[in-house]
Design an enzyme around this catalytic site. Structure first.
Site, PDB file in Angstrom:
ATOM      1  CG  ASP A  17      -1.681   1.242   1.438  1.00 23.18           C
ATOM      2  OD1 ASP A  17      -2.402   1.637   0.501  1.00 23.18           O
ATOM      3  OD2 ASP A  17      -1.562   1.855   2.516  1.00 23.18           O
ATOM      4  CG  ASP A  19      -1.482   7.879   0.492  1.00 21.76           C
ATOM      5  OD1 ASP A  19      -0.611   8.754   0.526  1.00 21.76           O
ATOM      6  OD2 ASP A  19      -2.225   7.684  -0.484  1.00 21.76           O
TER       7      ASP A  19
END
Length: 218
Positions: A17, A19
Site C-alpha cells: 500500500d 499512504d
C-alpha cells in the site's frame, strides 16, 4: 519480535500500500478532506474512519448520485494541489530497495495522477508496477487492486505478501488470498487483523534471492 511464521515463508512478490505504509500523507489528506467537508456541509466526525478507501467511494457515501462526479473532481483537485509535508516513513526506502530487482508493486486507493504527485513530492523511488483506484472496477476493501497487481507481475496472489496500514486494505489483501503484514502508522495495533503486525517497516528487512522473497525481523 516475531513475525508469526511469515519469516518461514518464501513469497513471489511483495505488494505495498502507499499512504500510511510507505508515505506519511496524513496531514495533506486531512487538510484536503476537511476543506471538502466544509464545502459540502459535513462535520469532521462524519469524515472519520475512511482510511484506505478510494475517494469515489467516500464521495458516494455522502452525496446524491447527480452530485458525485463533481464531488470526486473537487476532492481530486484539492488533493493534487496539496502535497506539502509528505514524508517517507521509516524503513520504506530500504524495503523498496531490497526488493527492487524482485517482483513488487504498489496498490493504492489514490488515482494515478495523485499517486504520481505524492510519490514525486515524497522523493520515494516507486516500483514499476503501480495500481491505482482508477484502474480497477472495485477499490479496497474489494480484492481487485491486489489481484491486478499480482496479475501484472505474473504471480499467484496467494504467494504474495501485502504490506498495509489500514483495516480495509488488509481486508482487500485477505480477500485476494495474500499473506499480510501490517504497520502501526495510522491505526491502533489492536484494530489491525494481519498475519503479523510491526510498528513500521524499520522493524523488518526483506531478502530477495533466487527462490523468492523472505521477510525477517530487523
Amino acid at each position: 519480535m516475531g513475525l508469526n511464521g511469515l519469516e518461514d515463508r518464501v513469497f513471489d512478490a511483495v505488494l505495498f500500500d502507499m499512504d500510511g505504509t510507505l508515505v506519511d500523507s496524513t496531514a495533506a489528506v486531512y487538510r484536503a478532506w476537511a476543506r471538502w467537508a466544509v464545502e459540502h456541509g459535513l462535520s469532521e466526525d462524519q469524515m472519520r474512519g475512511h482510511d484506505g478507501i478510494p475517494a469515489a467511494s467516500i464521495v458516494a457515501k455522502f452525496l446524491p448520485e447527480a452530485e458525485r462526479e463533481a464531488g470526486v473532481l473537487r476532492i481530486n483537485e484539492l488533493e493534487l494541489n496539496d502535497t506539502e509535508g509528505l514524508l517517507v516513513l521509516p524503513g520504506a526506502t530500504e524495503a523498496l530497495a531490497a526488493v527492487a530487482d524482485a517482483p513488487n508493486a504498489i496498490a493504492t486507493s489514490c488515482t494515478m495522477p495523485l499517486a504520481k504527485a505524492r510519490i514525486a513530492s515524497s522523493g520515494l523511488v516507486a516500483p514499476k508496477v503501480l495500481v491505482t483506484a482508477d484502474q480497477v472496477e472495485h477499490g479496497k476493501p474489494a480484492p481487485d487492486p491486489y489481484l491486478l497487481a499480482a496479475e501484472r507481475l505474473g504471480v499467484d496472489p496467494t504467494r504474495c505478501l501485502v504490506v498495509e496500514d489500514a483495516p480495509l486494505g488488509l481486508q482487500a489483501a485477505k480477500a485476494a488470498g495474500c499473506a499480510t503484514l501490517a504497520v502501526v502508522t495510522t491505526t491502533a495495533r489492536e484494530k489491525l487483523q494481519a498475519d503479523a503486525v510491526v510498528s513500521d517497516l524499520s522493524e523488518v528487512r526483506f531478502e530477495a534471492g533466487p527462490e523468492g522473497i523472505r521477510v525477517r525481523s530487523a
